[in-house]
Scaffold this motif. Structure first.
Motif, PDB file in Angstrom:
ATOM      1  N   ARG A 206      14.322 -15.893   1.325  1.00 20.65           N
ATOM      2  CA  ARG A 206      13.753 -16.260   2.686  1.00 20.65           C
ATOM      3  C   ARG A 206      13.167 -15.107   3.365  1.00 20.65           C
ATOM      4  NH1 ARG A 206      18.724 -19.624   2.813  1.00 20.65           N
ATOM      5  NH2 ARG A 206      18.178 -21.728   2.321  1.00 20.65           N
ATOM      6  N   GLU A 207      13.569 -14.003   3.073  1.00 18.69           N
ATOM      7  CA  GLU A 207      12.742 -12.851   3.703  1.00 18.69           C
ATOM      8  C   GLU A 207      11.414 -12.833   3.557  1.00 18.69           C
ATOM      9  OE1 GLU A 207      14.873  -9.294   2.067  1.00 18.69           O
ATOM     10  OE2 GLU A 207      16.588  -9.624   3.266  1.00 18.69           O
ATOM     11  N   VAL A 208      10.877 -13.438   2.438  1.00 18.62           N
ATOM     12  CA  VAL A 208       9.623 -13.427   1.827  1.00 18.62           C
ATOM     13  C   VAL A 208       8.794 -14.760   2.073  1.00 18.62           C
ATOM     14  CG1 VAL A 208       9.527 -11.396   0.570  1.00 18.62           C
ATOM     15  CG2 VAL A 208       9.846 -13.571  -0.348  1.00 18.62           C
ATOM     16  N   GLN A 209       9.904 -15.858   1.987  1.00 20.07           N
ATOM     17  CA  GLN A 209       9.509 -17.343   2.219  1.00 20.07           C
ATOM     18  C   GLN A 209      10.350 -18.122   3.224  1.00 20.07           C
ATOM     19  OE1 GLN A 209       6.872 -19.162   0.916  1.00 20.07           O
ATOM     20  NE2 GLN A 209       5.615 -17.607  -0.272  1.00 20.07           N
ATOM     21  N   PRO A 210      10.146 -17.893   4.225  1.00 20.84           N
ATOM     22  CA  PRO A 210      11.211 -18.411   5.060  1.00 20.84           C
ATOM     23  C   PRO A 210      11.731 -19.931   5.170  1.00 20.84           C
ATOM     24  CG  PRO A 210       9.510 -16.891   6.524  1.00 20.84           C
ATOM     25  CD  PRO A 210       9.144 -17.222   4.791  1.00 20.84           C
ATOM     26  N   GLU A 211      10.815 -20.592   4.920  1.00 23.17           N
ATOM     27  CA  GLU A 211      10.873 -22.141   4.494  1.00 23.17           C
ATOM     28  C   GLU A 211      11.117 -22.506   3.226  1.00 23.17           C
ATOM     29  OE1 GLU A 211      10.411 -23.873   7.407  1.00 23.17           O
ATOM     30  OE2 GLU A 211       9.782 -22.068   8.260  1.00 23.17           O
ATOM     31  N   ALA A 212      11.705 -21.657   2.359  1.00 22.49           N
ATOM     32  CA  ALA A 212      12.303 -21.979   0.913  1.00 22.49           C
ATOM     33  C   ALA A 212      13.191 -22.877   1.096  1.00 22.49           C
ATOM     34  CB  ALA A 212      12.583 -20.756   0.286  1.00 22.49           C
ATOM     35  N   TRP A 213      13.496 -23.916   0.076  1.00 20.24           N
ATOM     36  CA  TRP A 213      14.335 -24.795  -0.126  1.00 20.24           C
ATOM     37  C   TRP A 213      15.535 -24.090  -1.106  1.00 20.24           C
ATOM     38  CZ3 TRP A 213      13.702 -30.677  -0.072  1.00 20.24           C
ATOM     39  CH2 TRP A 213      12.727 -30.977   0.708  1.00 20.24           C
ATOM     40  N   THR A 214      16.605 -24.262  -0.851  1.00 15.92           N
ATOM     41  CA  THR A 214      17.575 -23.777  -1.726  1.00 15.92           C
ATOM     42  C   THR A 214      18.630 -24.824  -2.263  1.00 15.92           C
ATOM     43  OG1 THR A 214      19.049 -22.976  -0.015  1.00 15.92           O
ATOM     44  CG2 THR A 214      17.498 -21.491  -0.738  1.00 15.92           C
ATOM     45  N   GLY A 215      19.232 -24.618  -3.340  1.00 16.94           N
ATOM     46  CA  GLY A 215      20.322 -25.533  -3.865  1.00 16.94           C
ATOM     47  C   GLY A 215      21.236 -24.951  -4.809  1.00 16.94           C
ATOM     48  N   VAL A 216      22.533 -25.549  -4.718  1.00 20.20           N
ATOM     49  CA  VAL A 216      23.599 -24.865  -5.777  1.00 20.20           C
ATOM     50  C   VAL A 216      24.115 -25.984  -6.483  1.00 20.20           C
ATOM     51  CG1 VAL A 216      25.874 -23.906  -5.949  1.00 20.20           C
ATOM     52  CG2 VAL A 216      23.919 -23.038  -4.388  1.00 20.20           C
ATOM     53  N   ILE A 217      24.237 -26.064  -7.859  1.00 16.05           N
ATOM     54  CA  ILE A 217      24.855 -27.263  -8.352  1.00 16.05           C
ATOM     55  C   ILE A 217      26.149 -26.831  -8.965  1.00 16.05           C
ATOM     56  CG2 ILE A 217      24.921 -28.417 -10.708  1.00 16.05           C
ATOM     57  CD1 ILE A 217      21.742 -28.364 -10.508  1.00 16.05           C
ATOM     58  N   PRO A 218      27.203 -27.242  -8.367  1.00 13.61           N
ATOM     59  CA  PRO A 218      28.685 -27.120  -8.531  1.00 13.61           C
ATOM     60  C   PRO A 218      29.220 -26.879  -9.835  1.00 13.61           C
ATOM     61  CG  PRO A 218      28.533 -28.694  -6.840  1.00 13.61           C
ATOM     62  CD  PRO A 218      27.109 -28.682  -7.482  1.00 13.61           C
ATOM     63  N   GLY A 219      29.931 -25.845 -10.270  1.00 14.25           N
ATOM     64  CA  GLY A 219      30.588 -25.959 -11.797  1.00 14.25           C
ATOM     65  C   GLY A 219      29.767 -25.335 -12.552  1.00 14.25           C
ATOM     66  N   ALA A 220      28.324 -25.174 -12.423  1.00 12.33           N
ATOM     67  CA  ALA A 220      27.414 -24.836 -13.549  1.00 12.33           C
ATOM     68  C   ALA A 220      27.172 -23.324 -13.645  1.00 12.33           C
ATOM     69  CB  ALA A 220      26.458 -25.505 -13.651  1.00 12.33           C
ATOM     70  N   GLY A 221      26.814 -22.945 -14.820  1.00  7.70           N
ATOM     71  CA  GLY A 221      26.351 -21.563 -15.137  1.00  7.70           C
ATOM     72  C   GLY A 221      24.980 -21.310 -15.050  1.00  7.70           C
ATOM     73  N   HIS A 222      24.572 -20.266 -15.798  1.00  8.94           N
ATOM     74  CA  HIS A 222      23.163 -19.791 -15.543  1.00  8.94           C
ATOM     75  C   HIS A 222      22.038 -20.756 -16.438  1.00  8.94           C
ATOM     76  CE1 HIS A 222      19.794 -17.053 -15.316  1.00  8.94           C
ATOM     77  NE2 HIS A 222      19.579 -16.768 -16.851  1.00  8.94           N
TER      78      HIS A 222
END
Length: 289
Positions: free
Chosen positions: A249-265
């Motif tokens: 967000r320092e370079v793309q302030p409007e970026a969407w983000t998401g985390v999928i619980p319990g998963a790895g790489h």
């Protein structure tokens, strides 16, 4: 249906391969291999999936069927990996990304809009493609991304090239558990088969790019909506996933983000249903298609 969980790995992989339209574009001194599934045309732009380091299109084995129901899905073997030739020599990811982008333009035609999603090393190349692309790139989704200018924990991997038989399988299990999976119980015969094939065909070494800020610097130049997804226990981000979101967000302030619980790489494999739904929802919510 393109996919079934009851088939032996070799049968599933071969069937999905046969269902694809295979094409080649110039790459280095040879060619880059691309595969397409799903309907061409219609209201949904193609979705291009770039796999991870030492990988191949097989990294997306659990995603292609679901994502290609409504849109065309395009997966290359990245330069120097899978069936694709080595790229021209390069000191940075940008020239390699340019070769991928040129191939994609040749494949789709000049100006054809598309969505781009890259995993790990594929995320790095996707960021550099976004820095070079024009309005034809509709969106960029980064999955399990490194090279955001932040330190990461060292992951100790076992070398497999000199071992055979049960020792080789054990080495693959160790490496998948250390880097790719949050829960080792999810390492099935299909994952092992993909890991073995990918390892045999990997020539391009991408790990040296991962600890830089190369992706962050490149994605700052992107002119399309950007999203960043991680598995909750991704080995390259945990336990500081949120710091990666802040860096983006320092370079793309409007970026969407998401985390999928319990998963790895390798979240697209380990938590495929959740990943497919999140990626599809992000595209639908942003664009309606």
């Amino acid at each position: 249906m393109l996919e079934s969980g009851t088939e032996p790995p070799e049968v599933m992989l071969a069937r999905l391969d046969r269902a694809a339209e295979r094409q080649e574009t110039p790459c280095g001194e040879g060619s880059m291999v691309w595969r397409r599934w799903g309907p061409a045309g219609g209201p949904h732009p193609p979705l291009v999936l770039l796999h991870g380091g030492s990988g191949s299109w097989r990294h997306w084995i659990r995603n292609i069927a679901a994502l290609s129901v409504r849109r065309q899905v395009i997966c290359p073997d990245l330069p120097g990996l899978g069936e694709s030739a080595m790229p021209h020599p390069a000191e940075t990811p940008a020239p390699v990304a340019a070769e991928v982008q040129a191939g994609l333009t040749a494949l789709l035609g000049e100006g054809t809009r598309y969505d781009l999603c890259g995993f790990s090393f594929g995320a790095l190349l996707s960021g550099h493609i976004a820095a070079q692309a024009g309005p034809e790139l509709r969106s960029l989704t980064l999955v399990g991304a490194g090279a955001l200018g932040l330190p990461r924990q060292v992951t100790e991997l076992v070398k497999v090239r000199t071992v055979e038989g049960e020792a080789r399988i054990a080495a693959h299990r160790h490496n998948l558990a250390s880097l790719m999976f949050a829960d080792p119980a999810g390492i099935d015969e299909l994952a092992l088969a993909i890991q073995e094939w990918n390892t045999q065909h990997a020539r391009f070494r991408s790990r040296g790019f991962a600890s830089s800020s190369s992706l962050k610097d490149a994605v700052a130049k992107a002119r399309c909506p950007v999203a960043l997804l991680y598995g909750e226990r991704d080995a390259i981000a945990w336990p500081e996933v949120e710091k990666r979101f802040v860096a983006l967000r320092e370079v793309q302030p409007e970026a969407w983000t998401g985390v999928i619980p319990g998963a790895g790489h390798w979240v697209a494999y380990e938590a495929a249903t959740a990943f497919n739904a999140m990626l599809d929802e992000m595209l639908l919510r942003r664009f309606g298609t």
